[in-house]
Design an enzyme around this catalytic site. Structure first.
Site, PDB file in Angstrom:
ATOM      1  N   LYS A  21      -5.815  -5.194 -23.936  1.00 20.87           N
ATOM      2  CA  LYS A  21      -6.503  -5.268 -25.236  1.00 20.87           C
ATOM      3  C   LYS A  21      -5.430  -5.259 -26.327  1.00 20.87           C
ATOM      4  CE  LYS A  21     -10.815  -3.325 -23.492  1.00 20.87           C
ATOM      5  NZ  LYS A  21     -10.626  -2.742 -22.152  1.00 20.87           N
ATOM      6  N   ASP A  44      -9.873   7.985 -22.945  1.00 20.67           N
ATOM      7  CA  ASP A  44      -9.832   6.583 -22.529  1.00 20.67           C
ATOM      8  C   ASP A  44      -9.361   5.793 -23.749  1.00 20.67           C
ATOM      9  OD1 ASP A  44     -10.294   3.949 -21.956  1.00 20.67           O
ATOM     10  OD2 ASP A  44     -12.293   4.249 -21.111  1.00 20.67           O
ATOM     11  N   THR A  85      -6.708   0.465 -20.302  1.00 20.54           N
ATOM     12  CA  THR A  85      -6.466  -0.897 -19.832  1.00 20.54           C
ATOM     13  C   THR A  85      -5.227  -1.368 -20.574  1.00 20.54           C
ATOM     14  OG1 THR A  85      -7.993  -1.703 -21.511  1.00 20.54           O
ATOM     15  CG2 THR A  85      -8.841  -1.512 -19.268  1.00 20.54           C
ATOM     16  N   GLU A 118       0.844  -1.206   0.000  1.00 18.01           N
ATOM     17  CA  GLU A 118       0.000   0.000   0.000  1.00 18.01           C
ATOM     18  C   GLU A 118       0.875   1.250   0.000  1.00 18.01           C
ATOM     19  OE1 GLU A 118      -2.971  -0.079   3.062  1.00 18.01           O
ATOM     20  OE2 GLU A 118      -3.808  -1.935   2.295  1.00 18.01           O
ATOM     21  N   ARG A 156      -4.264  -8.295 -17.512  1.00 16.82           N
ATOM     22  CA  ARG A 156      -5.415  -7.430 -17.234  1.00 16.82           C
ATOM     23  C   ARG A 156      -5.006  -6.431 -16.161  1.00 16.82           C
ATOM     24  NH1 ARG A 156      -9.315 -10.316 -19.664  1.00 16.82           N
ATOM     25  NH2 ARG A 156     -10.817  -8.672 -19.324  1.00 16.82           N
TER      26      ARG A 156
HETATM   27  N1  DSN Z   1     -15.192  -5.124 -21.967  1.00 19.14           N
HETATM   28  C1  DSN Z   1     -14.526  -4.086 -22.700  1.00 19.14           C
HETATM   29  C2  DSN Z   1     -14.719  -4.224 -24.152  1.00 19.14           C
HETATM   30  O1  DSN Z   1     -14.936  -5.337 -24.574  1.00 19.14           O
HETATM   31  O2  DSN Z   1     -14.665  -3.264 -24.878  1.00 19.14           O
HETATM   32  C3  DSN Z   1     -14.942  -2.794 -22.209  1.00 19.14           C
HETATM   33  O3  DSN Z   1     -15.017  -2.809 -20.818  1.00 19.14           O
END
Ligand code: DSN
Length: 392
Positions: A225, A196, A222, A48, A231
């Site tokens: 992707k 984003d 994120t 933390e 993740r």
């Molecule tokens: N689940 C993500 C997507 O598939 O775009 C967004 O949160």
């Protein structure tokens, strides 16, 4: 594994992942190194706080892990540490976005975000998300005809509503976003500009999608992707007199989270190094080429592609075609039976509901990681066409 029940499930899922054509636009296959870091003993440590300022003892090595991740992230996106701060502790994308609003938007303030049906995300202030309950969404949509962003229209909405923050960067918008225009709109109405880039972060890193960093105040993403990491998520904050970086760090811990997942952060560090390689640049280019080929072939076969094509890794196919086709859920179910995994998705001006919308979203990041090229995309498009038409 000693736990045979879980081991069996992991093996079954591995087999499933190998056996299907994966066109989920937000999924990817990580490297062995990323998996190793993620499954490492770093998960055992509580940390933390931030490097050099931890609540628990024993963090000298963990500090190095987190600092390395931060350093690599900034380097990958060509950002100077004097100008940009990155927080690599958000557990995933939704908490990252929640953290930004919690830090920068007064309770009850306004988030200007794209409607779900036009390609926005739940956390861009949709009424069903906590981000739409704690704050008020000022929604915008894509142009009904072009199915693309209509910047003069956005400006009108922004000037009338005076949002506190404008969010751009979407989950089902296949086109480039003009971040400069968003900056102009944000400046005109006095809003913070947040991008984003979760979906296209890997394409920015690979140099095939415009970078938002010249224009944004805050960028969230994120990592799992197009960026092909574990993740996780991160928040980039421009360093200036407003000190948003300090506010956001404070909201992550102690505001919203406890101990960061340092195994996850180590996995991110590994993948940032991978994303700096020439092979990754080639990968990012191929992702887009594949998406454009897939969209082109589906279009030739008579399917309506939302906005007429794609500039990125994702494609929206109108499977409903004014009632002449099939619903998105039906299409997704039929394709799954044939070993093609997609997700149902709303399309702009969708006449149907979210739970059984008018389209499907396809993406090429995962299959490109598996080495698929244009000729494979043509074969996949034909298979999709055959499956969807076969049972009409
Ligand atoms: N689940 C993500 C997507 O598939 O775009 C967004 O949160």
């Amino acid at each position: 594994m000693k736990d045979k029940q879980v081991e069996k499930l992991i093996k079954a899922e591995a087999k499933r992942q190998k056996s299907v054509i994966n066109l989920i636009a937000s999924e990817n296959y990580v490297s062995k190194d990323v998996l190793e870091a993620l499954g490492s003993i770093l998960t055992n440590k509580y940390a933390e706080g931030y490097p050099g300022r931890r609540y628990y003892g024993g963090n000298t090595i963990i500090d190095k892990v987190e600092l390395l991740a931060m350093e690599r992230v900034l380097k990958l996106f060509k950002l100077k540490p004097a100008e940009w701060h990155v927080n690599v502790q958000p557990l995933s994308g939704s908490p990252a976005n929640l953290a930004v609003y919690s830090a920068l938007v007064p309770l009850g303030g306004k988030i200007m975000g794209m409607k779900l049906s036009s390609g926005g995300h739940l956390t861009h202030g949709q009424p069903v998300s906590m981000t739409g309950k704690i704050w008020k969404q000022v929604p915008f949509e894509v142009d009904a005809k072009t199915e693309r962003l209509n910047y003069p229209e956005l400006k009108k909405i922004a000037m009338k509503e005076k949002p506190d923050i404008i969010v751009c960067g979407f989950t089902a918008y296949p086109r480039f976003v003009d971040f400069k225009k968003f900056r102009e709109i944000a400046d005109a109405c006095g809003a913070i500009l947040m991008v984003d880039m979760s979906h296209f972060a890997g394409l920015v890193a690979g140099g095939v999608y415009p970078s938002p960093f010249k224009y944004a105040d805050v960028v969230t993403t994120t990592t799992h992707k197009t960026l092909r990491s574990a993740r996780s998520a991160m928040i980039f904050v421009r360093k200036d007199a407003r000190e948003f970086n300090k506010k956001i760090d404070k909201v992550i811990i102690p505001g919203l989270q406890g101990g960061p997942h340092e195994n996850q952060i180590a996995a991110v560090a590994v993948s940032m190094r991978e994303a700096m390689s020439p092979a990754y640049k080639k990968y990012a280019k191929q992702v887009v080429k594949n998406a454009q080929t897939l969209a082109g072939e589906l279009s030739k076969l008579g399917w309506r592609i939302v906005s007429g094509g794609t500039d990125s890794h994702l494609i929206l196919v109108d499977t409903w075609m004014n009632g002449k086709g099939i619903s998105g859920k039906d299409a997704s179910d039929r394709l799954e039976k044939a070993g093609i995994i997609v997700n149902m998705n709303t399309i702009p001006q969708d006449p149907r509901g979210v739970m059984d919308p008018s389209g499907i979203r396809l993406g090429t990041p995962a299959e490109t990681t598996r080495g698929k090229k244009e000729k494979d995309m043509i074969a996949i498009a034909r298979k999709i066409d055959k499956v969807l038409r076969g049972k009409r």
